[in-house]
Design an enzyme around this catalytic site. Structure first.
Site, short mmCIF file in Angstrom:
data_model
loop_
_atom_site.label_atom_id
_atom_site.label_comp_id
_atom_site.label_asym_id
_atom_site.label_seq_id
_atom_site.Cartn_x
_atom_site.Cartn_y
_atom_site.Cartn_z
N ARG A 89 -52.34 -27.91 39.41
CA ARG A 89 -53.41 -28.51 40.29
C ARG A 89 -54.74 -28.14 40.14
O ARG A 89 -55.77 -28.49 40.44
CB ARG A 89 -52.83 -28.35 41.81
CG ARG A 89 -51.49 -29.04 41.99
CD ARG A 89 -50.98 -28.71 43.36
NE ARG A 89 -49.79 -29.54 43.51
CZ ARG A 89 -48.40 -29.00 43.60
NH1 ARG A 89 -48.48 -27.61 42.98
NH2 ARG A 89 -47.42 -29.85 43.72
N ASP A 149 -44.24 -29.84 50.26
CA ASP A 149 -43.36 -28.92 49.87
C ASP A 149 -42.33 -28.96 50.88
O ASP A 149 -41.12 -28.48 50.49
CB ASP A 149 -44.17 -27.81 49.55
CG ASP A 149 -45.40 -28.13 48.92
OD1 ASP A 149 -45.43 -28.23 47.59
OD2 ASP A 149 -46.50 -28.55 49.60
N ARG A 152 -39.86 -31.45 50.81
CA ARG A 152 -38.90 -31.24 49.60
C ARG A 152 -37.89 -30.27 49.90
O ARG A 152 -36.55 -30.19 49.57
CB ARG A 152 -39.70 -30.81 48.43
CG ARG A 152 -40.49 -32.06 48.00
CD ARG A 152 -41.40 -31.63 46.65
NE ARG A 152 -42.07 -32.67 46.18
CZ ARG A 152 -43.18 -32.67 45.44
NH1 ARG A 152 -43.86 -31.60 45.56
NH2 ARG A 152 -43.93 -33.87 44.86
#
Ligand code: NAD
Length: 303
Positions: A89, A149, A152
C-alpha cells in the site's frame, strides 16, 4: 436534515460502496458521483438509478461536481491508484498524495464543512493528508483504517469456531498495512477472553491470514473492493444515524499527531473519541512500530 454524500473516485472501491449503499436501509438521500472519467460516471449513474425500483431506500443519484460539496454531510474519497500484484500500500504514496492535494482543495474551495471519509491507500497517510490539506478539525476526518482488517479477522475467527462474526469482539489496530496487529489481550468471543479458547499459535496464524488477505485477493482477482464497500457503508450509516457506535477506523492520535487504526466512537460529528484500550507491553511496542511506519511514510512524501 441534509444527508447528501459526495463520492469522489468511482472505480472498483467507489462503485462497490455505491452499490452496497443502495442495497441497505440508509438515511443517505442524495449521492453525487465525481470522477475524472466523466463517461464512466454517466454510465454508473444510469446503472445505479435502475436499481431503485427494487432498493430499500429512496436516493437521488446523480453525476456530481465539486459544487455539490458545499452542503454535503459526507465526502467519501476512493480516488487514486490501487495496488498491483507485488506492490505494498505504501508504494502508492506519491501518486496518491498528489491526487489528494488537488481533490481536497477543490472540495474545500466549495465551502465543505462535513465529514471526510477516506478509503484510498496508503490509508493512514491519505487520511492525515486530508486533515492537513483541508484544515478541518481532526474529528471531521475519518479513514477506513482497520475496519476491513477487523471484518476479515471476525470472519476468520467466527468461521473457525462456528460462531457468528457478529459475536467476535476483536479488533485489528495500527497501520492499515503490514505493521497492523491484533491486541489479543482485548479480544473476546461473546464474553469469554479469546485466549482461553484458541491457542496463541493459532491466533498468530489468524493474524497472518488477515494481513495477507489483500495480497492473496489481488493475486487472484486483481483488486479488493466488496469488503471495503460494505465497511464504508457501515461508517456512513454510523455517522448519519448519529449512532455513537464503536468502529476501528483511522482516527487522530493526539500523542503522535498522526491518524492510525484504533477503536473509536462515531456519530454525526465524526469521531467523538478513541476508546481506551489497555495494551500490554508487547502490544504497545507493536503499536509504536505502526506509528513509526506511518510517520516515516509521511516524512518521505515528495511535495
Ligand atoms: P480503481 O483504479 O478501480 O479506481 C480509482 C478511480 O479513481 C478511477 O475511477 C479513477 O478515474 C479515479 N480517479 C483518479 N484520479 C482522480 C481524481 N483526481 N479525481 C477523481 N477521480 C480520480 O481503484 P480501486 O480499486 O477503486 O481503489 C481505489 C483506492 O482504494 C486505492 O488506493 C486502493 O488501494 C484503495 N483500497 C482501499 C481499501 C481499504 O481498506 N481502505 C481496500 C481496497 C482498496
Amino acid at each position: 436534515m441534509n444527508n447528501k454524500v459526495v463520492l469522489i473516485g468511482c472505480g472498483n472501491v467507489g462503485m462497490s460502496y455505491a452499490y452496497a449503499l443502495l442495497n441497505q436501509r440508509t438515511s443517505v438521500n442524495e449521492l453525487c458521483l465525481i470522477d475524472i472519467n466523466i463517461n464512466k460516471i454517466e454510465g454508473e449513474v444510469m446503472d445505479l438509478n435502475h436499481c431503485l425500483a427494487f432498493g430499500p431506500s429512496k436516493i437521488n443519484i446523480k453525476v456530481g461536481s465539486y459544487d455539490d460539496c458545499k452542503d454535503a454531510a459526507i465526502v467519501v474519497i476512493c480516488a487514486g491508484a490501487s495496488q498491483n500484484v507485488g506492490e505494498t500500500r505504501m508504494d502508492l504514496i506519491n501518486k496518491n498524495s498528489a491526487i489528494f492535494k488537488k481533490i481536497v482543495s477543490d472540495v474545500m474551495d466549495n465551502g465543505f464543512n462535513g465529514i471526510f471519509l477516506v478509503a484510498t491507500n496508503p490509508l493512514d497517510v491519505m487520511t492525515y493528508l486530508t486533515w492537513k490539506y483541508s484544515g478541518l478539525k481532526a474529528n471531521q476526518i475519518i479513514g477506513s483504517g482497520t475496519i476491513l482488517d477487523t471484518a476479515r479477522l471476525r470472519y476468520l475467527i467466527g468461521n473457525k469456531l462456528n460462531i457468528s462474526p457478529k459475536n467476535i469482539h476483536a479488533y485489528v489496530i495500527g497501520e492499515h498495512g503490514d505493521s497492523e496487529f491484533v491486541p489479543w489481550s482485548n479480544a473476546y468471543v461473546g464474553i469469554q477472553p479469546i485466549k482461553k479458547i484458541i491457542s496463541e499459535d493459532r491466533l498468530n496464524n489468524i493474524c497472518d491470514d488477515v494481513k495477507n488477505a489483500a495480497y492473496k485477493i489481488i493475486e487472484k482477482k486483481g483488486s479488493t473492493y466488496y469488503g471495503i464497500g460494505m465497511c464504508l457503508v457501515r461508517i456512513t450509516n454510523a455517522i448519519l444515524s448519529d449512532e455513537n457506535c464503536i468502529i476501528t477506523v483511522s482516527a487522530y492520535d493526539k500523542d503522535n499527531k498522526i491518524f492510525i487504526g484504533y477503536p473509536a466512537i462515531i456519530n454525526r460529528k465524526g469521531i467523538v473519541s478513541r476508546v481506551k484500550l489497555d495494551l500490554n507491553s508487547n502490544e504497545m511496542n507493536q503499536y509504536n512500530n505502526s506509528v513509526m511506519v506511518i510517520k516515516k511514510a509521511i516524512s518521505n512524501i515528495n511535495e
